[in-house]
Design an enzyme around this catalytic site. Sequence first.
Site, PDB file in Angstrom:
ATOM      1  N   ARG A 115      72.818   0.245  73.092  1.00 50.90           N
ATOM      2  CA  ARG A 115      71.873  -1.180  74.287  1.00 50.90           C
ATOM      3  C   ARG A 115      71.307  -0.471  75.425  1.00 50.90           C
ATOM      4  NH1 ARG A 115      76.742  -4.670  72.371  1.00 50.90           N
ATOM      5  NH2 ARG A 115      75.910  -5.603  70.365  1.00 50.90           N
ATOM      6  N   LYS A 137      57.431   3.322  79.627  1.00 53.23           N
ATOM      7  CA  LYS A 137      56.854   3.003  78.159  1.00 53.23           C
ATOM      8  C   LYS A 137      57.296   3.896  77.269  1.00 53.23           C
ATOM      9  CE  LYS A 137      51.778   0.531  77.738  1.00 53.23           C
ATOM     10  NZ  LYS A 137      50.565   0.374  77.139  1.00 53.23           N
ATOM     11  N   GLU A 179      43.532  12.366  81.282  1.00 50.11           N
ATOM     12  CA  GLU A 179      44.388  11.279  82.067  1.00 50.11           C
ATOM     13  C   GLU A 179      43.716  11.013  83.565  1.00 50.11           C
ATOM     14  OE1 GLU A 179      45.770   8.993  79.680  1.00 50.11           O
ATOM     15  OE2 GLU A 179      46.369   9.868  77.962  1.00 50.11           O
ATOM     16  N   LYS A 217      48.168   5.554  88.898  1.00 54.76           N
ATOM     17  CA  LYS A 217      48.640   4.841  87.358  1.00 54.76           C
ATOM     18  C   LYS A 217      50.629   3.992  87.493  1.00 54.76           C
ATOM     19  CE  LYS A 217      50.747   4.923  83.534  1.00 54.76           C
ATOM     20  NZ  LYS A 217      51.609   5.448  81.411  1.00 54.76           N
ATOM     21  N   GLU A 227      51.986  -4.849  81.068  1.00 51.21           N
ATOM     22  CA  GLU A 227      50.484  -5.469  79.961  1.00 51.21           C
ATOM     23  C   GLU A 227      49.904  -6.627  79.918  1.00 51.21           C
ATOM     24  OE1 GLU A 227      49.792  -1.426  77.774  1.00 51.21           O
ATOM     25  OE2 GLU A 227      48.188  -2.601  76.552  1.00 51.21           O
ATOM     26  N   ARG A 231      47.273  -4.328  83.517  1.00 50.48           N
ATOM     27  CA  ARG A 231      47.454  -2.320  82.970  1.00 50.48           C
ATOM     28  C   ARG A 231      46.737  -1.950  81.797  1.00 50.48           C
ATOM     29  NH1 ARG A 231      53.775  -0.053  81.888  1.00 50.48           N
ATOM     30  NH2 ARG A 231      53.106   1.567  80.840  1.00 50.48           N
ATOM     31  N   ASN A 235      43.949   1.974  79.389  1.00 47.97           N
ATOM     32  CA  ASN A 235      43.843   1.610  77.517  1.00 47.97           C
ATOM     33  C   ASN A 235      42.638   2.390  77.582  1.00 47.97           C
ATOM     34  OD1 ASN A 235      46.196   0.665  77.248  1.00 47.97           O
ATOM     35  ND2 ASN A 235      45.694  -0.655  76.699  1.00 47.97           N
ATOM     36  N   HIS A 238      41.307   4.669  75.075  1.00 47.43           N
ATOM     37  CA  HIS A 238      42.225   4.759  74.190  1.00 47.43           C
ATOM     38  C   HIS A 238      42.014   3.958  73.232  1.00 47.43           C
ATOM     39  CE1 HIS A 238      44.232   6.548  77.273  1.00 47.43           C
ATOM     40  NE2 HIS A 238      45.472   7.251  76.923  1.00 47.43           N
ATOM     41  N   HIS A 242      43.103   6.369  70.292  1.00 49.66           N
ATOM     42  CA  HIS A 242      44.002   6.497  69.334  1.00 49.66           C
ATOM     43  C   HIS A 242      43.714   6.301  68.373  1.00 49.66           C
ATOM     44  CE1 HIS A 242      47.407   4.721  72.688  1.00 49.66           C
ATOM     45  NE2 HIS A 242      47.623   6.040  71.822  1.00 49.66           N
ATOM     46  N   HIS A 259      46.688  14.399  72.365  1.00 52.15           N
ATOM     47  CA  HIS A 259      46.019  13.680  72.430  1.00 52.15           C
ATOM     48  C   HIS A 259      45.049  12.963  73.775  1.00 52.15           C
ATOM     49  CE1 HIS A 259      47.604   9.567  73.488  1.00 52.15           C
ATOM     50  NE2 HIS A 259      47.015   9.866  75.582  1.00 52.15           N
TER      51      HIS A 259
HETATM   52  N1  LIG Z   1      54.999   6.572  77.785  1.00 54.19           N
HETATM   53  C1  LIG Z   1      53.489   6.599  77.762  1.00 54.19           C
HETATM   54  O1  LIG Z   1      52.852   5.437  79.286  1.00 54.19           O
HETATM   55  C2  LIG Z   1      52.120   7.519  77.477  1.00 54.19           C
HETATM   56  C3  LIG Z   1      51.312   7.648  78.247  1.00 54.19           C
HETATM   57  C4  LIG Z   1      49.963   8.389  77.674  1.00 54.19           C
HETATM   58  C5  LIG Z   1      50.733  10.030  76.625  1.00 54.19           C
HETATM   59  N2  LIG Z   1      52.138   9.542  76.188  1.00 54.19           N
HETATM   60  C6  LIG Z   1      52.682   9.822  75.250  1.00 54.19           C
HETATM   61  O2  LIG Z   1      52.691  11.328  75.630  1.00 54.19           O
HETATM   62  C7  LIG Z   1      52.485  12.433  74.290  1.00 54.19           C
HETATM   63  C8  LIG Z   1      52.390  13.796  75.184  1.00 54.19           C
HETATM   64  O3  LIG Z   1      52.361  14.389  76.016  1.00 54.19           O
HETATM   65  P1  LIG Z   1      52.503  15.893  76.311  1.00 54.19           P
HETATM   66  O4  LIG Z   1      50.630  16.113  75.722  1.00 54.19           O
HETATM   67  O5  LIG Z   1      53.105  16.443  76.841  1.00 54.19           O
HETATM   68  O6  LIG Z   1      52.653  16.737  74.700  1.00 54.19           O
HETATM   69  P2  LIG Z   1      54.672  17.310  74.380  1.00 54.19           P
HETATM   70  O7  LIG Z   1      55.213  16.974  74.674  1.00 54.19           O
HETATM   71  O8  LIG Z   1      53.768  17.659  73.010  1.00 54.19           O
HETATM   72  O9  LIG Z   1      53.789  18.912  75.239  1.00 54.19           O
HETATM   73  C9  LIG Z   1      52.761  19.553  74.724  1.00 54.19           C
HETATM   74  C10 LIG Z   1      53.718  21.274  74.331  1.00 54.19           C
HETATM   75  O10 LIG Z   1      53.740  21.379  75.591  1.00 54.19           O
HETATM   76  C11 LIG Z   1      55.018  21.939  75.001  1.00 54.19           C
HETATM   77  N3  LIG Z   1      55.319  22.166  76.139  1.00 54.19           N
HETATM   78  C12 LIG Z   1      56.162  21.216  77.520  1.00 54.19           C
HETATM   79  N4  LIG Z   1      56.332  21.812  78.558  1.00 54.19           N
HETATM   80  C13 LIG Z   1      56.124  23.037  78.590  1.00 54.19           C
HETATM   81  C14 LIG Z   1      55.646  23.757  79.968  1.00 54.19           C
HETATM   82  N5  LIG Z   1      56.294  23.569  80.894  1.00 54.19           N
HETATM   83  N6  LIG Z   1      55.806  24.860  79.384  1.00 54.19           N
HETATM   84  C15 LIG Z   1      55.223  25.544  77.908  1.00 54.19           C
HETATM   85  N7  LIG Z   1      54.979  24.717  77.087  1.00 54.19           N
HETATM   86  C16 LIG Z   1      55.533  22.843  77.281  1.00 54.19           C
HETATM   87  C17 LIG Z   1      55.852  21.286  74.567  1.00 54.19           C
HETATM   88  O11 LIG Z   1      57.011  22.066  74.037  1.00 54.19           O
HETATM   89  C18 LIG Z   1      54.417  20.399  73.509  1.00 54.19           C
HETATM   90  O12 LIG Z   1      54.578  22.006  73.049  1.00 54.19           O
HETATM   91  C19 LIG Z   1      51.953  11.328  73.556  1.00 54.19           C
HETATM   92  O13 LIG Z   1      52.889  11.322  71.979  1.00 54.19           O
HETATM   93  C20 LIG Z   1      51.928   9.855  73.824  1.00 54.19           C
HETATM   94  O14 LIG Z   1      51.682   8.552  73.404  1.00 54.19           O
HETATM   95  C21 LIG Z   1      53.156   8.314  75.996  1.00 54.19           C
HETATM   96 ZN   LIG Z   2      47.198   9.026  77.092  1.00 53.33          ZN
END
Ligand SMILES: NC(=O)c1ccc[n+]([C@@H]2O[C@H](COP(=O)([O-])OP(=O)(O)OC[C@H]3O[C@@H](n4cnc5c(N)ncnc54)[C@H](O)[C@@H]3O)[C@@H](O)[C@H]2O)c1
Ligand SMILES: [Zn+2]
Length: 355
Positions: A115, A137, A179, A217, A227, A231, A235, A238, A242, A259
Amino acid sequence: MQTIQANNYPIYFNEKGYEALNSFLNESKYSNLFIIVDNNTNEFCLSRFLPFLETNLTIEIVEFEAGEPNKNIETCVQIWNVLTELGADRKSLIINVGGGVVTDLGGFVASTFKRGIDFIHIPTTLLSMVDASVGGKTGVDLGNLKNQIGVINVPKMVLIDTQYLETLSKKEMRSGLAEMLKHGLIYDATYWGKFLDLKAIDFADFDELIYRSVEIKNEIVTQDPTEKNIRKALNFGHTLGHAIESYFLENENKESLLHGEAIAIGMILESFISLEKGLITPDEYHQIKSTIKTIYDDVVFEESDIEPILELLIHDKKNEYGNIQFALIDGIGKIMINQSVENELILKAFEDYKS
Ligand SMILES: NC(=O)c1ccc[n+]([C@@H]2O[C@H](COP(=O)([O-])OP(=O)(O)OC[C@H]3O[C@@H](n4cnc5c(N)ncnc54)[C@H](O)[C@@H]3O)[C@@H](O)[C@H]2O)c1
Ligand SMILES: [Zn+2]
């Protein structure tokens, strides 16, 4: 750099963060510590992170395979099992060291295990620093539906150490940059202006740019954590982005997009819609389109791609009562939320993107 205070948790920057983390660990009464990583952050980031840790807690590293396709409930089940086998309890702490996939999934795993147990985010990609790790999120994808399952729940702290970016690929850096551009477009015209000539940006200044992005942000999220209104500004780009991202992910004949790469296209399309609705001037639109197109490669959309992308829009969680709602820019640096857009205008935007 000054600590940023978010709703109920601090966001620390660089070395200062590790001191804060160690004091936090020493003052809190956790039973043990689980560090969630993917195989890349295990390889590239733990060698920096672990030496900073000063704690007597038992530490277990939990690794899963990197990549968006693994941001699903099956990975969560595996991790919940590992946590159980290794004796995690309600007083365990999870530290997520990774990109948005690790912070989204790790935050969700922590929020639901027994939980809900405490967690901390150490974002290691540009995208997770300026976006995913801030705002609370958490969640996973359901099939090709992005972030379909999740909860809003905040970490105990976020520690942003820009040194982790040293090992990140250029492509991933560009993904995160999208972003940052968005933050300028929706909230701060001066900030947007700093990206008009990317060649002029000194890497030494980059920390400042990251800091401002996190600040933007956080300001938006603090005003509206769940949201209901402002907030939704985040989007921008997006709604279509998306759908494009999901479409390229599920389509075997297409190379999937990161992304931020999908969001970059979404921002051009949604800026065009803003233009057609008289919210921005042609000059503003051309500046946005050319700036983004200089950074990101053009993506080819066939005639047959558009219909399935529109279908995916319907599944977008932001659509209330079946209406497709957009956040559009109302001049650079300002946003107008809850804007309905007819399909015809979306089709026109794709036509313009190709030109
Ligand atoms: N929670 C939120 O508010 C929010 C906002 C935006 C995006 N997201 C989510 O975030 C995700 C995308 O995040 P991302 O772009 O970080 O992708 P990711 O976590 O897949 O990282 C991208 C790649 O880089 C590698 N990596 C990470 N750190 C590294 C480093 N320091 N050196 C070398 N390689 C490294 C990872 O292993 C991966 O292969 C999506 O799933 C998206 O939906 C969430
Ligand atoms: Zn985004």
